[in-house]
Design a protein around this motif. Structure first.
Motif, PDB file in Angstrom:
ATOM      1  N   LEU A  79      -2.150  -0.884   0.919  1.00  0.00           N
ATOM      2  CA  LEU A  79      -1.833  -2.747   0.925  1.00  0.00           C
ATOM      3  C   LEU A  79      -0.295  -2.649   2.059  1.00  0.00           C
ATOM      4  N   GLU A  80       0.427  -1.967   2.624  1.00  0.00           N
ATOM      5  CA  GLU A  80       1.472  -1.985   2.903  1.00  0.00           C
ATOM      6  C   GLU A  80       0.913  -2.689   4.565  1.00  0.00           C
ATOM      7  N   GLN A  81      -0.258  -1.626   5.238  1.00  0.00           N
ATOM      8  CA  GLN A  81      -0.985  -1.890   6.365  1.00  0.00           C
ATOM      9  C   GLN A  81      -1.107  -3.539   6.297  1.00  0.00           C
ATOM     10  N   VAL A  82      -2.130  -4.394   5.152  1.00  0.00           N
ATOM     11  CA  VAL A  82      -2.043  -5.379   4.882  1.00  0.00           C
ATOM     12  C   VAL A  82      -0.755  -6.455   4.826  1.00  0.00           C
ATOM     13  N   LEU A  83      -0.315  -6.180   4.846  1.00  0.00           N
ATOM     14  CA  LEU A  83       0.716  -7.002   5.004  1.00  0.00           C
ATOM     15  C   LEU A  83       1.733  -7.368   5.847  1.00  0.00           C
ATOM     16  N   ALA A  84       1.961  -6.111   6.225  1.00  0.00           N
ATOM     17  CA  ALA A  84       2.226  -5.821   8.366  1.00  0.00           C
ATOM     18  C   ALA A  84       1.785  -6.323   8.734  1.00  0.00           C
ATOM     19  N   ARG A  85       0.278  -6.226   8.323  1.00  0.00           N
ATOM     20  CA  ARG A  85      -0.634  -7.751   9.604  1.00  0.00           C
ATOM     21  C   ARG A  85      -0.778  -9.240   9.280  1.00  0.00           C
ATOM     22  N   ALA A  86      -0.834  -8.916   7.959  1.00  0.00           N
ATOM     23  CA  ALA A  86      -0.777 -10.696   7.896  1.00  0.00           C
ATOM     24  C   ALA A  86       0.544 -11.555   8.192  1.00  0.00           C
TER      25      ALA A  86
END
Length: 180
Positions: free
Chosen positions: A104-111
């Motif tokens: 989830l942290e990676q998804v949020l950082a990307r978005a």
């Protein structure tokens, strides 16, 4: 002669595209027949803001991706005699669940950081907390009827509602399939 009781129907969409509600509207002239036999007591299609205490049929589309989705799914289960999981997102997670392959942290950082040119930051006000994993509706609450399709056809939705209006258990497998 006594009047046939009208079904109280509630609908909502969780994490999804609202395509299932568009299919509901695609019933065209059958909507007139439905309007004579059901009362839509809660839906994004009407201006009602409060889910009534007792609802005959609740229809949810979309998956459970955040805290608000989970709360609404639980409210629907508590208040609806029959709960319908409408569409592939509701039945199996579909597109929203694709983020489950990444932390989830990676998804949020990307978005919110990597793909933003002005003020990259994680939203922290007015946005429901994302869950670690996206789940279909039955991953959190009991579901009575599963109607697959992306989106399900207007005919499939009609067949399910017609069965419920007649007091029968719908058999969506007779006229639906995943992804169609």
């Amino acid at each position: 002669m006594s009047a046939t009781p009208r079904l109280k129907v509630a609908t909502a969409w969780l994490d999804g595209c609202s395509g299932c509600h568009m299919s509901l509207l695609d019933m065209d002239q059958r909507l007139i027949e439905l309007s004579e036999r059901i009362d839509i007591v809660y839906s994004p299609l009407v201006d009602t803001k409060v889910l009534p205490e007792r609802v005959d049929v609740g229809i949810l589309e979309g998956s459970i991706s955040n805290a608000d989705d989970l709360a609404l799914a639980r409210r629907f289960r508590e208040h609806c005699r029959v709960l319908v999981s409408l569409g592939d997102c509701a039945v199996n997670g579909n597109v929203p669940a694709m983020r489950n392959h990444f932390p989830l942290e990676q998804v949020l950082a990307r978005a919110y950081r990597e793909n933003v040119t002005l003020q990259p930051q994680l939203p922290d006000r007015g946005v429901p907390a994302l869950r670690q994993r996206v789940v279909p509706i039955h991953g959190e609450v009991a579901v009575d009827v599963f109607v697959p399709g992306c989106p399900p056809s207007a005919e499939a939705i009609w067949q399910v509602l017609a069965a419920l209006l007649e007091g029968r258990d719908p058999d969506p497998s007779a006229f639906t399939r995943f992804g169609a």
